[in-house]
Design a protein around this motif. Sequence first.
Motif, PDB file in Angstrom:
ATOM      1  N   CYS A 297     -41.285 -68.057 -28.977  1.00 45.20           N
ATOM      2  CA  CYS A 297     -39.907 -67.762 -29.387  1.00 45.20           C
ATOM      3  C   CYS A 297     -39.680 -68.126 -30.849  1.00 45.20           C
ATOM      4  O   CYS A 297     -38.998 -67.409 -31.587  1.00 45.20           O
ATOM      5  CB  CYS A 297     -38.912 -68.514 -28.503  1.00 45.20           C
ATOM      6  N   THR A 298     -40.262 -69.247 -31.281  1.00 45.71           N
ATOM      7  CA  THR A 298     -40.127 -69.667 -32.677  1.00 45.71           C
ATOM      8  C   THR A 298     -40.814 -68.679 -33.604  1.00 45.71           C
ATOM      9  O   THR A 298     -40.317 -68.394 -34.701  1.00 45.71           O
ATOM     10  CB  THR A 298     -40.712 -71.080 -32.868  1.00 45.71           C
ATOM     11  N   ALA A 299     -41.948 -68.138 -33.169  1.00 46.73           N
ATOM     12  CA  ALA A 299     -42.650 -67.137 -33.977  1.00 46.73           C
ATOM     13  C   ALA A 299     -41.740 -65.945 -34.242  1.00 46.73           C
ATOM     14  O   ALA A 299     -41.662 -65.440 -35.372  1.00 46.73           O
ATOM     15  CB  ALA A 299     -43.924 -66.685 -33.264  1.00 46.73           C
ATOM     16  N   THR A 300     -41.042 -65.492 -33.211  1.00 48.14           N
ATOM     17  CA  THR A 300     -40.110 -64.369 -33.376  1.00 48.14           C
ATOM     18  C   THR A 300     -38.978 -64.724 -34.328  1.00 48.14           C
ATOM     19  O   THR A 300     -38.662 -63.975 -35.261  1.00 48.14           O
ATOM     20  CB  THR A 300     -39.516 -63.954 -32.021  1.00 48.14           C
ATOM     21  N   ALA A 301     -38.354 -65.888 -34.105  1.00 49.10           N
ATOM     22  CA  ALA A 301     -37.187 -66.288 -34.897  1.00 49.10           C
ATOM     23  C   ALA A 301     -37.524 -66.438 -36.381  1.00 49.10           C
ATOM     24  O   ALA A 301     -36.844 -65.870 -37.249  1.00 49.10           O
ATOM     25  CB  ALA A 301     -36.625 -67.597 -34.352  1.00 49.10           C
ATOM     26  N   LEU A 302     -38.583 -67.176 -36.687  1.00 51.32           N
ATOM     27  CA  LEU A 302     -38.933 -67.430 -38.086  1.00 51.32           C
ATOM     28  C   LEU A 302     -39.421 -66.161 -38.776  1.00 51.32           C
ATOM     29  O   LEU A 302     -39.120 -65.930 -39.950  1.00 51.32           O
ATOM     30  CB  LEU A 302     -39.991 -68.531 -38.174  1.00 51.32           C
ATOM     31  N   MET A 303     -40.161 -65.334 -38.044  1.00 51.78           N
ATOM     32  CA  MET A 303     -40.644 -64.076 -38.605  1.00 51.78           C
ATOM     33  C   MET A 303     -39.468 -63.184 -39.014  1.00 51.78           C
ATOM     34  O   MET A 303     -39.474 -62.585 -40.098  1.00 51.78           O
ATOM     35  CB  MET A 303     -41.517 -63.349 -37.578  1.00 51.78           C
ATOM     36  N   CYS A 304     -38.467 -63.118 -38.162  1.00 47.24           N
ATOM     37  CA  CYS A 304     -37.321 -62.253 -38.442  1.00 47.24           C
ATOM     38  C   CYS A 304     -36.463 -62.786 -39.594  1.00 47.24           C
ATOM     39  O   CYS A 304     -36.075 -62.042 -40.497  1.00 47.24           O
ATOM     40  CB  CYS A 304     -36.454 -62.109 -37.190  1.00 47.24           C
ATOM     41  N   LEU A 305     -36.181 -64.076 -39.560  1.00 43.34           N
ATOM     42  CA  LEU A 305     -35.247 -64.650 -40.524  1.00 43.34           C
ATOM     43  C   LEU A 305     -35.829 -64.788 -41.933  1.00 43.34           C
ATOM     44  O   LEU A 305     -35.103 -64.721 -42.922  1.00 43.34           O
ATOM     45  CB  LEU A 305     -34.755 -66.011 -40.032  1.00 43.34           C
ATOM     46  N   CYS A 306     -37.142 -64.990 -42.044  1.00 47.70           N
ATOM     47  CA  CYS A 306     -37.732 -65.222 -43.366  1.00 47.70           C
ATOM     48  C   CYS A 306     -37.833 -63.947 -44.198  1.00 47.70           C
ATOM     49  O   CYS A 306     -37.986 -64.012 -45.421  1.00 47.70           O
ATOM     50  CB  CYS A 306     -39.101 -65.889 -43.242  1.00 47.70           C
ATOM     51  N   THR A 307     -37.766 -62.775 -43.569  1.00 45.44           N
ATOM     52  CA  THR A 307     -37.947 -61.515 -44.302  1.00 45.44           C
ATOM     53  C   THR A 307     -36.709 -61.108 -45.095  1.00 45.44           C
ATOM     54  O   THR A 307     -36.799 -60.276 -46.001  1.00 45.44           O
ATOM     55  CB  THR A 307     -38.286 -60.365 -43.336  1.00 45.44           C
ATOM     56  N   GLY A 308     -35.573 -61.671 -44.726  1.00 42.65           N
ATOM     57  CA  GLY A 308     -34.337 -61.295 -45.413  1.00 42.65           C
ATOM     58  C   GLY A 308     -33.653 -60.095 -44.801  1.00 42.65           C
ATOM     59  O   GLY A 308     -32.572 -59.690 -45.249  1.00 42.65           O
ATOM     60  N   VAL A 309     -34.251 -59.512 -43.761  1.00 43.89           N
ATOM     61  CA  VAL A 309     -33.597 -58.405 -43.053  1.00 43.89           C
ATOM     62  C   VAL A 309     -32.386 -58.970 -42.320  1.00 43.89           C
ATOM     63  O   VAL A 309     -32.521 -59.898 -41.531  1.00 43.89           O
ATOM     64  CB  VAL A 309     -34.567 -57.731 -42.048  1.00 43.89           C
ATOM     65  N   MET A 310     -31.218 -58.425 -42.586  1.00 46.13           N
ATOM     66  CA  MET A 310     -29.989 -58.993 -42.044  1.00 46.13           C
ATOM     67  C   MET A 310     -29.838 -58.704 -40.555  1.00 46.13           C
ATOM     68  O   MET A 310     -29.941 -57.557 -40.125  1.00 46.13           O
ATOM     69  CB  MET A 310     -28.779 -58.445 -42.795  1.00 46.13           C
ATOM     70  N   PRO A 311     -29.590 -59.765 -39.752  1.00 47.21           N
ATOM     71  CA  PRO A 311     -29.335 -59.546 -38.321  1.00 47.21           C
ATOM     72  C   PRO A 311     -27.939 -58.987 -38.117  1.00 47.21           C
ATOM     73  O   PRO A 311     -26.984 -59.388 -38.788  1.00 47.21           O
ATOM     74  CB  PRO A 311     -29.458 -60.954 -37.724  1.00 47.21           C
ATOM     75  N   ASP A 312     -27.823 -58.053 -37.200  1.00 47.70           N
ATOM     76  CA  ASP A 312     -26.536 -57.419 -36.931  1.00 47.70           C
ATOM     77  C   ASP A 312     -26.518 -56.948 -35.485  1.00 47.70           C
ATOM     78  O   ASP A 312     -27.558 -56.564 -34.943  1.00 47.70           O
ATOM     79  CB  ASP A 312     -26.336 -56.234 -37.876  1.00 47.70           C
ATOM     80  N   ALA A 313     -25.355 -56.969 -34.864  1.00 42.76           N
ATOM     81  CA  ALA A 313     -25.244 -56.593 -33.446  1.00 42.76           C
ATOM     82  C   ALA A 313     -25.758 -55.179 -33.191  1.00 42.76           C
ATOM     83  O   ALA A 313     -26.243 -54.871 -32.096  1.00 42.76           O
ATOM     84  CB  ALA A 313     -23.791 -56.717 -32.987  1.00 42.76           C
ATOM     85  N   SER A 314     -25.691 -54.313 -34.202  1.00 43.46           N
ATOM     86  CA  SER A 314     -26.108 -52.920 -34.017  1.00 43.46           C
ATOM     87  C   SER A 314     -27.621 -52.777 -33.857  1.00 43.46           C
ATOM     88  O   SER A 314     -28.105 -51.761 -33.352  1.00 43.46           O
ATOM     89  CB  SER A 314     -25.636 -52.063 -35.194  1.00 43.46           C
TER      90      SER A 314
END
Length: 457
Positions: A297-314
């Motif tokens: 789960c941490t691999a997913t979270a850190l991979m997503c957040l470090c790229t700068g791609v903005m999380p959004d409900a869509s």
Amino acid sequence: MYFPILVIILVVGGLYFTLKTRGVQIRLISNGLKLMSEPKKDKNSVSSLEAMLVSTASRIGTGNIIGVSTAICIGGPGACFWMWLMCIIGGSSAFIESTLAQIFKRKDSEGNAYGGPAYYIEQGLNKPKLALIFCIFLILAYAVGFNMLCSYNLQSTFIRYPFYNENTTPIIIGAILAILTGYCVIGGGKRIISITTKVVPVMGISYVVIALIIIILNIKNVPSMFILIFQDAFDFRSIFGGILGSCLIYGIKRGLFSNEAGVGSAPNASASAIVSHPVKQGLLQIISVYIDTLVLCTATALMCLCTGVMPDASVAGAPYVQNTMHTAFGNFGPIFLTILMVLFGFTTLIGNIYYIENAIIFLNKKKKPSKRFMKLIHILCALIVFIGATIPMGMAWSIADITMGCMTLINIPTCILLSKFAINCLRDYEDQLKQKKDPVFKGVSIGLNEESLDFWK
């Protein structure tokens, strides 16, 4: 009010077990790691490691990827912190429930072990009706909730492809999944199951490697990423202003869905291990929870957040993870995730049937139902897989959350009431370790009549 109550029970239960065991999930982690190399008692028995791997395989699945993505996109980056915290606290819950499953397990005619929450509820609490209710919720959770969600998550990975049509593609993918699932569980696909169970661990390791590569490529963003996680996690005005949609609730819900600590599912697998002392299996289940949440789960979270791609409900779910992979690997990233989701999702669908069958046997007065009846159950499971691929994301998550929550609301209070047996068992285990012994369990050492313990007579 449902989830705040569930959160309170999970936190109170986990903290209670942590205090009573003096932080067993931290103190004895090294001992648990040593137990992974303990050999089988005989070639036909299930080792403690094998039982742990079965439960780990059931934990690892689409929730490690889609669940974490959904938590970040809807709840916020702070969901990661609450997911980590609940993992550590939940490790003690996993220890207690699996140790209890070992203490109260049963022996079949061939000498194999079996058991789970229904058995320690029935024997330990002397509440057979509550055990039946638990089994019903387990069947609803794994035959309906989890299988529907897994099917939805799997088909959602195809959304970004040009051929995807929201009206027809989910139906086609759902039909293919239903046919393959039905074929395997009815008995015709042993080769498929054998191949996927060998490939999935490799794919899991590959996923962590891919995540590490993405994190390394974006290493300059890592410090600000952790600041963002902790700032959002402790933004209490935001949390208490909309608690049901906050990072706290989403972190706990998605963490619970992923590692299942305290839910009452893993003890069904834990009870099958042939070990000299129940605590050995309890310790290995802590490691299983850590592998699931602190690693995958941490691999997913850190991979997503470090790229700068903005999380959004869509883009909650597969699209967000695919977008982050695309930044590093181009078109290969989303394709790799699709392959991974197909393998994880399919084996999760098959693995869920094990828990369902265990519950059905308990409901059938500990007897295996007829082959015709089980074939009907398997067909129904396949139909549910088809339906799951066609329903909206919110409905899929809600059904899984509610059914899983009902199991937890029975299992955690039961574990609290029976915790004295697991805690006494832990003391007995540690006393024997101090004497340089390989711990061996006797019911009398924890205040139980050995004649009442079917397996340990």
